[in-house]
Design a protein around this motif. Structure first.
Motif, PDB file in Angstrom:
ATOM      1  N   ASN A 189       0.842  -1.182   0.000  1.00 19.12           N
ATOM      2  CA  ASN A 189       0.000   0.000   0.000  1.00 19.12           C
ATOM      3  C   ASN A 189       0.887   1.244   0.000  1.00 19.12           C
ATOM      4  OD1 ASN A 189      -1.830   2.035   0.429  1.00 19.12           O
ATOM      5  ND2 ASN A 189      -2.828   1.083   2.185  1.00 19.12           N
ATOM      6  N   LEU A 190       0.865   1.992  -1.100  1.00 14.79           N
ATOM      7  CA  LEU A 190       1.690   3.193  -1.232  1.00 14.79           C
ATOM      8  C   LEU A 190       0.986   4.450  -0.728  1.00 14.79           C
ATOM      9  CD1 LEU A 190       3.140   2.621  -4.829  1.00 14.79           C
ATOM     10  CD2 LEU A 190       4.100   1.893  -2.629  1.00 14.79           C
ATOM     11  N   LEU A 191      -0.261   4.314  -0.300  1.00 17.15           N
ATOM     12  CA  LEU A 191      -1.026   5.495   0.089  1.00 17.15           C
ATOM     13  C   LEU A 191      -0.954   5.795   1.581  1.00 17.15           C
ATOM     14  CD1 LEU A 191      -4.271   5.166  -2.047  1.00 17.15           C
ATOM     15  CD2 LEU A 191      -2.058   6.146  -2.637  1.00 17.15           C
ATOM     16  N   ALA A 192      -0.276   4.928   2.351  1.00 14.46           N
ATOM     17  CA  ALA A 192      -0.215   5.128   3.792  1.00 14.46           C
ATOM     18  C   ALA A 192       0.401   6.482   4.121  1.00 14.46           C
ATOM     19  CB  ALA A 192       0.596   4.005   4.438  1.00 14.46           C
ATOM     20  N   ASP A 193      -0.340   7.285   4.899  1.00 15.98           N
ATOM     21  CA  ASP A 193       0.125   8.602   5.360  1.00 15.98           C
ATOM     22  C   ASP A 193       0.410   9.571   4.214  1.00 15.98           C
ATOM     23  OD1 ASP A 193       0.027   7.809   8.058  1.00 15.98           O
ATOM     24  OD2 ASP A 193       1.950   6.792   7.824  1.00 15.98           O
ATOM     25  N   GLN A 194      -0.143   9.323   3.039  1.00 16.40           N
ATOM     26  CA  GLN A 194       0.088  10.228   1.912  1.00 16.40           C
ATOM     27  C   GLN A 194      -1.092  11.180   1.755  1.00 16.40           C
ATOM     28  OE1 GLN A 194       1.436   8.450  -1.654  1.00 16.40           O
ATOM     29  NE2 GLN A 194       0.956  10.191  -2.955  1.00 16.40           N
ATOM     30  N   LEU A 195      -0.808  12.462   1.568  1.00 14.45           N
ATOM     31  CA  LEU A 195      -1.842  13.464   1.367  1.00 14.45           C
ATOM     32  C   LEU A 195      -2.065  13.644  -0.130  1.00 14.45           C
ATOM     33  CD1 LEU A 195      -3.707  15.546   2.711  1.00 14.45           C
ATOM     34  CD2 LEU A 195      -1.860  17.215   2.461  1.00 14.45           C
ATOM     35  N   ILE A 196      -3.292  13.468  -0.565  1.00 19.03           N
ATOM     36  CA  ILE A 196      -3.636  13.616  -1.981  1.00 19.03           C
ATOM     37  C   ILE A 196      -4.022  15.067  -2.219  1.00 19.03           C
ATOM     38  CG2 ILE A 196      -5.167  12.834  -3.815  1.00 19.03           C
ATOM     39  CD1 ILE A 196      -5.505  10.227  -2.217  1.00 19.03           C
ATOM     40  N   SER A 197      -3.272  15.750  -3.081  1.00 17.52           N
ATOM     41  CA  SER A 197      -3.438  17.197  -3.213  1.00 17.52           C
ATOM     42  C   SER A 197      -3.672  17.664  -4.642  1.00 17.52           C
ATOM     43  CB  SER A 197      -2.190  17.909  -2.665  1.00 17.52           C
ATOM     44  OG  SER A 197      -1.017  17.462  -3.343  1.00 17.52           O
ATOM     45  N   ALA A 198      -3.819  16.747  -5.602  1.00 18.49           N
ATOM     46  CA  ALA A 198      -3.990  17.165  -6.990  1.00 18.49           C
ATOM     47  C   ALA A 198      -4.602  16.038  -7.815  1.00 18.49           C
ATOM     48  CB  ALA A 198      -2.635  17.565  -7.594  1.00 18.49           C
ATOM     49  N   PRO A 199      -5.235  16.391  -8.944  1.00 17.91           N
ATOM     50  CA  PRO A 199      -5.710  15.344  -9.855  1.00 17.91           C
ATOM     51  C   PRO A 199      -4.530  14.573 -10.444  1.00 17.91           C
ATOM     52  CG  PRO A 199      -6.726  17.482 -10.360  1.00 17.91           C
ATOM     53  CD  PRO A 199      -5.606  17.743  -9.410  1.00 17.91           C
ATOM     54  N   GLN A 200      -4.819  13.385 -10.958  1.00  7.76           N
ATOM     55  CA  GLN A 200      -3.817  12.514 -11.589  1.00  7.76           C
ATOM     56  C   GLN A 200      -2.659  12.203 -10.634  1.00  7.76           C
ATOM     57  OE1 GLN A 200      -2.479  13.415 -15.529  1.00  7.76           O
ATOM     58  NE2 GLN A 200      -4.534  13.525 -16.368  1.00  7.76           N
ATOM     59  N   GLN A 201      -2.981  12.164  -9.362  1.00  8.98           N
ATOM     60  CA  GLN A 201      -1.996  11.731  -8.376  1.00  8.98           C
ATOM     61  C   GLN A 201      -2.280  10.302  -7.927  1.00  8.98           C
ATOM     62  OE1 GLN A 201      -1.731  14.334  -4.973  1.00  8.98           O
ATOM     63  NE2 GLN A 201      -0.410  12.947  -3.823  1.00  8.98           N
ATOM     64  N   VAL A 202      -3.565   9.989  -7.740  1.00  6.98           N
ATOM     65  CA  VAL A 202      -3.977   8.646  -7.328  1.00  6.98           C
ATOM     66  C   VAL A 202      -5.265   8.281  -8.054  1.00  6.98           C
ATOM     67  CG1 VAL A 202      -4.741   7.182  -5.426  1.00  6.98           C
ATOM     68  CG2 VAL A 202      -2.927   8.863  -5.037  1.00  6.98           C
ATOM     69  N   TRP A 203      -5.278   7.094  -8.651  1.00  9.23           N
ATOM     70  CA  TRP A 203      -6.509   6.499  -9.142  1.00  9.23           C
ATOM     71  C   TRP A 203      -6.889   5.356  -8.214  1.00  9.23           C
ATOM     72  CZ3 TRP A 203      -5.325   5.761 -15.102  1.00  9.23           C
ATOM     73  CH2 TRP A 203      -5.422   7.006 -15.740  1.00  9.23           C
ATOM     74  N   VAL A 204      -8.142   5.333  -7.774  1.00 14.95           N
ATOM     75  CA  VAL A 204      -8.630   4.230  -6.947  1.00 14.95           C
ATOM     76  C   VAL A 204      -9.593   3.398  -7.783  1.00 14.95           C
ATOM     77  CG1 VAL A 204      -8.294   5.390  -4.744  1.00 14.95           C
ATOM     78  CG2 VAL A 204     -10.438   5.720  -5.977  1.00 14.95           C
ATOM     79  N   CYS A 205      -9.535   2.091  -7.603  1.00  9.45           N
ATOM     80  CA  CYS A 205     -10.267   1.176  -8.482  1.00  9.45           C
ATOM     81  C   CYS A 205     -11.030   0.148  -7.668  1.00  9.45           C
ATOM     82  CB  CYS A 205      -9.300   0.457  -9.422  1.00  9.45           C
ATOM     83  SG  CYS A 205      -8.126   1.571 -10.211  1.00  9.45           S
ATOM     84  N   ASP A 206     -12.164  -0.253  -8.197  1.00 10.13           N
ATOM     85  CA  ASP A 206     -12.954  -1.282  -7.529  1.00 10.13           C
ATOM     86  C   ASP A 206     -13.924  -1.886  -8.533  1.00 10.13           C
ATOM     87  OD1 ASP A 206     -13.680  -2.908  -5.462  1.00 10.13           O
ATOM     88  OD2 ASP A 206     -15.006  -1.458  -4.496  1.00 10.13           O
ATOM     89  N   ILE A 207     -14.494  -3.035  -8.149  1.00  7.86           N
ATOM     90  CA  ILE A 207     -15.502  -3.712  -8.953  1.00  7.86           C
ATOM     91  C   ILE A 207     -16.751  -3.862  -8.092  1.00  7.86           C
ATOM     92  CG2 ILE A 207     -16.075  -5.759 -10.311  1.00  7.86           C
ATOM     93  CD1 ILE A 207     -13.066  -6.384 -10.400  1.00  7.86           C
ATOM     94  N   THR A 208     -17.898  -3.514  -8.651  1.00  6.30           N
ATOM     95  CA  THR A 208     -19.161  -3.754  -7.976  1.00  6.30           C
ATOM     96  C   THR A 208     -20.076  -4.521  -8.920  1.00  6.30           C
ATOM     97  OG1 THR A 208     -20.929  -2.730  -6.678  1.00  6.30           O
ATOM     98  CG2 THR A 208     -20.275  -1.610  -8.714  1.00  6.30           C
ATOM     99  N   TYR A 209     -21.175  -5.020  -8.410  1.00  9.17           N
ATOM    100  CA  TYR A 209     -22.073  -5.830  -9.233  1.00  9.17           C
ATOM    101  C   TYR A 209     -23.396  -5.115  -9.447  1.00  9.17           C
ATOM    102  CZ  TYR A 209     -24.662  -6.911  -4.987  1.00  9.17           C
ATOM    103  OH  TYR A 209     -25.414  -6.807  -3.845  1.00  9.17           O
ATOM    104  N   LEU A 210     -24.045  -5.405 -10.558  1.00 13.20           N
ATOM    105  CA  LEU A 210     -25.389  -4.948 -10.864  1.00 13.20           C
ATOM    106  C   LEU A 210     -26.267  -6.169 -11.086  1.00 13.20           C
ATOM    107  CD1 LEU A 210     -23.809  -2.280 -11.359  1.00 13.20           C
ATOM    108  CD2 LEU A 210     -25.338  -1.850 -13.291  1.00 13.20           C
ATOM    109  N   CYS A 211     -27.517  -6.098 -10.641  1.00 12.50           N
ATOM    110  CA  CYS A 211     -28.456  -7.204 -10.825  1.00 12.50           C
ATOM    111  C   CYS A 211     -29.097  -7.093 -12.207  1.00 12.50           C
ATOM    112  CB  CYS A 211     -29.535  -7.168  -9.749  1.00 12.50           C
ATOM    113  SG  CYS A 211     -28.900  -7.356  -8.064  1.00 12.50           S
TER     114      CYS A 211
END
Length: 295
Positions: free
Chosen positions: A105-127
């Motif tokens: 995990n590279l985000l520990a204690d990191q402050l996000i202060s601008a766009p294109q600094q971190v992308w977060v990703c996930d998968i969810t389901y639809l019925c």
């Protein structure tokens, strides 16, 4: 034909007939009262099942002289379409029990202060009908803009790859300045997905201990799309679901103000050169956290 004549034909007295009629009317009145009480309780707590309803109704029953058991209450609710439908079992979208390489995990204690600094990703389901579709999302952690997405019929890495390709095409991020953060699911650890990230010069970060906060932004976006944009409904076809996803993400990006972006829409926040005013103090993930064991 008179009541007296009917009673003679069926061999019952007029008194018994009138008593029966009175009992029927009384039982109907009591049933209507019970249904009104149930509706009032369900208005406050929509998910109350028969067991808890019966327990909460004991005092009103006693005050009104109603004698009704739990089975009779259930039959009454069933007759009027008030029984709760059991929620279908949700598919598991994350399988971290695999032998593929996992990343820290590279985000520990990191402050996000601008766009294109971190992308977060996930998968969810639809019925969709009696099955599911799987929506892969990539969100800019700073602006909350959804930069890539794909609804796919299978829970494979293909949907994630398509979402990543969309994000890379639309954003064209600068190499070595962007972190891609996800869970440790097999889709994000797959050879093709990791190769695509490395080719783009994107650093790879993954959650470690199953703590929801480690990927809280991505999960929050999932929840917004499902509740605010009604993607939690049951779609009749994959095509209908795909159209709803496209419309919902477009409206989410361009119409819905985001409190964490100082009430700007994600699209406006993404293009703003002014720092965003946060409405709360951001929580930091503790890098030294260890998984707890239950005894």
């Amino acid at each position: 034909m008179s009541v007296g004549r009917l009673c003679q034909l069926f061999g019952v007295s007029r008194q018994a007939f009138h008593q029966r009629e009175h009992y029927t009317q009384h039982a109907h009145s009591q049933s209507m009262l019970v249904l009104d009480l149930v509706v009032a309780l369900r208005k406050e707590i929509p998910g109350l099942g028969t067991r808890k309803l019966y327990w909460l109704l004991q005092e009103p029953f006693a005050q009104s002289g109603i004698r009704m058991g739990r089975d009779k209450l259930h039959s009454l609710l069933q007759a009027h379409g008030l029984t709760l439908r059991h929620k279908r079992s949700a598919p598991k979208t994350t399988n971290s029990a695999h032998g593929l390489q996992k990343y820290p995990n590279l985000l520990a204690d990191q402050l996000i202060s601008a766009p294109q600094q971190v992308w977060v990703c996930d998968i969810t389901y639809l019925c969709i009908g009696l099955g599911f579709g799987y929506l892969s999302l990539i969100t800019d952690a700073y602006s909350k803009l959804i930069v890539g997405y794909c609804l796919h019929p299978l829970l494979t890495s293909e949907g994630c790859l398509r979402a990543l390709e969309m994000a890379l095409h639309q954003e064209r991020p600068q190499a070595t300045t962007l972190i891609h953060h996800s869970d440790r699911g097999s889709q994000y650890c797959s050879f093709l997905y990791i190769r695509k990230l490395k080719e783009a010069g994107i650093a790879i970060s993954m959650s470690q201990y199953g703590d929801p906060y480690e990927n809280a932004i991505a999960e929050r976006v999932n929840g917004i799309l499902k509740t605010d944009f009604r993607l939690n409904q049951v779609f009749t076809s994959f095509e209908e679901a795909a159209r709803a996803v496209e419309r919902s993400i477009r409206n989410y990006n361009h119409l819905r103000p985001h409190m964490s972006c100082d009430y700007l829409t994600p699209a406006v926040a993404h293009g703003s050169e002014q720092p965003l005013k946060k409405r709360w103090k951001p929580k930091r993930y503790n890098a030294s956290k260890e998984p707890t064991e239950s005894h």
